[in-house]
Every structure is written in C-alpha cells, then in structure tokens.
Design a protein around this motif. Structure first.
Motif, PDB file in Angstrom:
ATOM      1  N   GLY A  24       0.700  -1.352   0.219  1.00 18.16           N
ATOM      2  CA  GLY A  24      -0.169   0.293  -0.042  1.00 18.16           C
ATOM      3  C   GLY A  24       1.019   1.249  -0.233  1.00 18.16           C
ATOM      4  N   MET A  25      -0.240   2.421  -0.024  1.00 26.57           N
ATOM      5  CA  MET A  25       1.002   3.678   0.106  1.00 26.57           C
ATOM      6  C   MET A  25       0.205   4.445   0.799  1.00 26.57           C
ATOM      7  N   PHE A  26       0.246   4.330   2.253  1.00 23.22           N
ATOM      8  CA  PHE A  26      -0.376   4.563   3.677  1.00 23.22           C
ATOM      9  C   PHE A  26      -2.066   4.605   3.143  1.00 23.22           C
ATOM     10  N   GLU A  27      -2.457   3.990   2.451  1.00 19.05           N
ATOM     11  CA  GLU A  27      -3.880   3.832   2.776  1.00 19.05           C
ATOM     12  C   GLU A  27      -4.925   3.642   3.849  1.00 19.05           C
ATOM     13  N   VAL A  28      -5.505   4.488   4.565  1.00 17.64           N
ATOM     14  CA  VAL A  28      -6.090   4.836   5.499  1.00 17.64           C
ATOM     15  C   VAL A  28      -7.684   3.605   5.993  1.00 17.64           C
ATOM     16  N   GLY A  29      -8.155   3.847   5.105  1.00 15.29           N
ATOM     17  CA  GLY A  29      -9.626   3.679   4.980  1.00 15.29           C
ATOM     18  C   GLY A  29     -10.378   2.226   3.940  1.00 15.29           C
ATOM     19  N   VAL A  30     -11.022   2.809   3.212  1.00 16.22           N
ATOM     20  CA  VAL A  30     -11.733   1.622   2.104  1.00 16.22           C
ATOM     21  C   VAL A  30     -10.775   1.362   1.248  1.00 16.22           C
ATOM     22  N   GLY A  31      -9.668   1.972   1.358  1.00 19.05           N
ATOM     23  CA  GLY A  31      -8.828   1.508   0.484  1.00 19.05           C
ATOM     24  C   GLY A  31      -7.407  -0.180   0.770  1.00 19.05           C
ATOM     25  N   PRO A  79      -3.097  -3.696   9.451  1.00 15.85           N
ATOM     26  CA  PRO A  79      -3.721  -3.027  10.343  1.00 15.85           C
ATOM     27  C   PRO A  79      -2.408  -1.463  10.674  1.00 15.85           C
ATOM     28  N   LEU A  80      -3.230  -0.511  10.966  1.00 16.08           N
ATOM     29  CA  LEU A  80      -2.740   0.838  11.190  1.00 16.08           C
ATOM     30  C   LEU A  80      -2.553   0.641  13.044  1.00 16.08           C
ATOM     31  N   VAL A  81      -3.489   0.030  13.974  1.00 13.42           N
ATOM     32  CA  VAL A  81      -3.141  -0.403  14.925  1.00 13.42           C
ATOM     33  C   VAL A  81      -3.046  -1.388  15.973  1.00 13.42           C
ATOM     34  N   PRO A  82      -1.745  -1.313  15.807  1.00 16.12           N
ATOM     35  CA  PRO A  82      -1.475  -2.715  16.542  1.00 16.12           C
ATOM     36  C   PRO A  82      -2.217  -3.098  17.299  1.00 16.12           C
ATOM     37  N   PRO A  83      -3.351  -3.061  18.191  1.00 16.05           N
ATOM     38  CA  PRO A  83      -4.093  -4.176  19.073  1.00 16.05           C
ATOM     39  C   PRO A  83      -4.864  -5.199  17.573  1.00 16.05           C
ATOM     40  N   GLU A  84      -5.113  -4.659  16.807  1.00 17.73           N
ATOM     41  CA  GLU A  84      -6.227  -4.960  15.371  1.00 17.73           C
ATOM     42  C   GLU A  84      -5.148  -6.267  14.822  1.00 17.73           C
ATOM     43  N   ARG A  85      -4.261  -6.474  14.942  1.00 15.89           N
ATOM     44  CA  ARG A  85      -3.514  -7.212  14.272  1.00 15.89           C
ATOM     45  C   ARG A  85      -3.328  -8.561  14.733  1.00 15.89           C
ATOM     46  N   PRO A  86      -4.930  -8.770  13.752  1.00 20.32           N
ATOM     47  CA  PRO A  86      -4.203 -11.002  14.046  1.00 20.32           C
ATOM     48  C   PRO A  86      -2.984 -11.335  13.758  1.00 20.32           C
ATOM     49  N   PRO A  87      -3.301 -13.314  13.711  1.00 20.53           N
ATOM     50  CA  PRO A  87      -2.120 -14.002  12.927  1.00 20.53           C
ATOM     51  C   PRO A  87      -2.363 -13.579  11.856  1.00 20.53           C
ATOM     52  N   ARG A  88      -3.346 -13.671  10.974  1.00 24.02           N
ATOM     53  CA  ARG A  88      -3.860 -13.249   9.547  1.00 24.02           C
ATOM     54  C   ARG A  88      -4.942 -12.105   9.674  1.00 24.02           C
ATOM     55  N   LEU A  89      -4.992 -12.042   8.423  1.00 26.40           N
ATOM     56  CA  LEU A  89      -6.511 -11.496   8.237  1.00 26.40           C
ATOM     57  C   LEU A  89      -7.312 -12.002   7.311  1.00 26.40           C
ATOM     58  N   PRO A  90      -8.255 -11.777   8.249  1.00 27.76           N
ATOM     59  CA  PRO A  90     -10.092 -12.929   7.542  1.00 27.76           C
ATOM     60  C   PRO A  90      -9.773 -11.659   6.259  1.00 27.76           C
ATOM     61  N   VAL A  91     -10.334 -11.933   5.263  1.00 25.04           N
ATOM     62  CA  VAL A  91     -10.845 -11.239   4.718  1.00 25.04           C
ATOM     63  C   VAL A  91     -12.470 -11.664   3.748  1.00 25.04           C
ATOM     64  N   ASP A  92     -13.716 -10.947   4.037  1.00 25.93           N
ATOM     65  CA  ASP A  92     -15.293 -12.152   3.687  1.00 25.93           C
ATOM     66  C   ASP A  92     -14.919 -12.444   1.979  1.00 25.93           C
ATOM     67  N   GLY A  93     -15.003 -12.719   1.891  1.00 21.36           N
ATOM     68  CA  GLY A  93     -15.428 -14.174   0.688  1.00 21.36           C
ATOM     69  C   GLY A  93     -16.741 -14.007  -0.005  1.00 21.36           C
ATOM     70  N   SER A  94     -18.103 -13.276   1.064  1.00 21.37           N
ATOM     71  CA  SER A  94     -19.373 -13.577   0.602  1.00 21.37           C
ATOM     72  C   SER A  94     -20.191 -12.258  -0.304  1.00 21.37           C
TER      73      SER A  94
END
Length: 307
Positions: A259-266, A287-302
């Motif tokens: 990325g290029m420092f996207e902070v929203g929908v990007g 994720p930009l905020v450390p507490p929101e950093r899980p082992p992997r990032l889930p992505v909704d495929g539905s």
C-alpha cells in the motif's frame, strides 16, 4: 492466480450516476505530523481512496472529480479508458477505478472471488518500518516485519534480526551491502537493491517495488526478480495491477501486495486483492493500530463489492 481476473472485471457492466468526493484526515501517531490527509471518492455505492500526500492535492482532486464519466457502460474497461483520458495522476485514477470496480461488483451482486472462481483466504501480512537504529528493540514484537535498511547497521545488528520478511534498500546500497543483507537473512526478500551484479543465491530473493509502475515496466527491470510488489495506487489502478500479476504468473515471478499509507476503504480493498492473488506472500497491508493485528487478516469472500 486466476488468469481471467482482469478480463472478468473489465467485462462487467457499470452504471455511474452520482460522483462525490469527501476530504479529511486521519490522526495517526505513525504518520509524519500525526495526521494522514485522505479522500474518498464515491460513485453511488462504489468507493475508492486517493493516496495523495498533501491536503492541497486532495482538495484539487475533489474539485476535479466532477469530470468522472457518467452513464451506462457495457464494459467497466471502457469506462476506465474514458476516465484515464480525463485524469492523468495515477493516484486519482486508482481511486476512481477502485470506486467503479466496487460499484460494478455491487450492481452485479458479486465480488472478486466469485468472479474469479476462487475461495477467499486469510491474508499473511507484514508491519512496515522506516529506518530503525535497533530494529529488534524498536519494532513491534510478535509480528512479521518489513524494514528499511539502515546503512549504519553493523554485524551484531544484522545477526539479531528476527521475523524479517522483507529488507527494503530503497534503491540504495552497493552490491556488497545487498549480499551482506542476504547472507544475514537468506529467506528474506531483498527489495529495490537496484545496483548489481548479484550472486545466483541473491537473485532467487530479489524483489522490486518502486520501478513496478505497470505491467510493461517488468521489461525494464535489470533482472527477472523473485517477486514484485504490486501497488495499485502507484500503477494507476487495480486493472493494471491485475494485468501485471497475470504477466508475472506467466513469467514465474511471485507477487505481493503493498500500500501507500491507505487509511480507509483502500486498505480493505488491498487486503481483498491480496486474498485473491497472494494470501501467503509478505503483503504490506497491516492494520494501522497494533491491537488490531491478528495472526492473519480475514477477508469476507461472500459480500458483494470490492471490500
């Protein structure tokens, strides 16, 4: 990687009736000055994020968004071509195209994964840092890292490095510097080490980022790399990033998304793209905020839409 992702997206119909752009800033301690200027363009339900670096550039973009093509288009690819004739800045093109992709997917009731016939997977990611004097003392613990190389690092600093997936030279350093980094971290990608020659071993871990501005830019690289960093904003849009990914697949080059420092929908859209193309790569989409950093990032495929 699904070989028809770009073609399938480009073939979607799209109806653009409304164009809006909202400019603001997100407070972030990690961003110089503490606030990241940003703007979100909306084509009806479709959204895209512009990554211009200054508040003035975002205001100028907002003033120009009224020129975005409207109406009923049989092919999203044709809409994108018409948009590119009116907008020259790659960041603006990428934001508008992302919004149009989001809109077209929503209007079709589908998403990237259904369109390409693949299953969404959780995304591996790295946390990116600029130059740190003592990386293991200063970087966040427990996450994979992408580090900008500091020429002042000595042997003990290199020997202490752990969890580093990418070492970024930013086009600097001598071949000896690049080889030293590779010896210290033989499994890490050595990114933008632009000055060769390189050993046969290092060639298997070379990555390129800044020079990759289009699919055609692969021809100008000094050597066929192990991997390239796909940044839709730098490339002027997702369709060009997909074209580059498809060409890389034919050439046997791995890809990872940055990325290029996207902070929203990007940022959410980057994760969706990474889940489609390279979920196991060192994607720079943390994720930009450390507490929101899980082992992997889930992505909704539905859900319908881009993100």
């Amino acid at each position: 990687m699904p070989p028809t992702a770009e073609a399938a997206l480009a073939a979607l119909p799209v109806v653009v009736e409304e164009v809006e752009c909202r400019v603001g800033a997100v407070r972030l301690a990690s961003y110089p000055g503490g606030g990241r200027p940003t703007s979100e363009v909306r084509l009806g339900e479709g959204r895209g994020e512009c990554v211009a670096w200054t508040a003035e550039a975002h205001e100028e973009f907002r003033a120009r968004t009224g020129a975005a093509p409207r109406g009923r288009w049989a092919r999203l690819g044709d809409w994108s071509e018409a948009m590119r004739a009116r907008f020259s800045d790659p960041y603006e093109r990428a934001a508008l195209e992302a919004a149009a992709i989001d809109l077209a997917l929503r209007q079709a009731g589908t998403n990237l994964f259904e369109l390409a016939g693949v299953t969404s997977r959780a995304v591996r990611y790295v946390v990116s840092y600029g130059r740190l004097r003592d990386p293991m003392a200063e970087a966040e613990p427990g996450v994979e890292l992408k580090l900008d190389v500091d020429p002042a690092w000595d042997g003990p600093t290199y020997a202490a490095l752990r969890r580093v997936a990418v070492l970024d030279f930013k086009g600097t350093g001598s071949p000896a510097d690049h080889e030293r980094a590779h010896r210290a971290l033989p499994e890490a990608l050595i990114e933008d080490a632009l000055a060769g020659p390189w050993s046969a071993s290092l060639r298997t871990r070379l990555g390129f980022d800044a020079p990759v501005t289009s699919a055609g830019a692969l021809d100008a690289l000094p050597v066929r790399p192990a991997a390239v960093n796909l940044k839709p904003a730098r490339m002027g849009g997702v369709l060009e990033a997909l074209a580059c990914a498809e060409r890389c697949a034919r050439l046997g080059i791995d890809v990872y998304v940055g990325g290029m420092f996207e902070v929203g929908v990007g940022r959410r859209q980057l994760r969706a793209l990474a889940a489609l193309l390279c979920p196991d790569a060192p994607n720079d989409v943390a994720p930009l905020v450390p507490p929101e950093r899980p082992p992997r990032l889930p992505v909704d495929g539905s859900a319908s839409g881009f993100a």
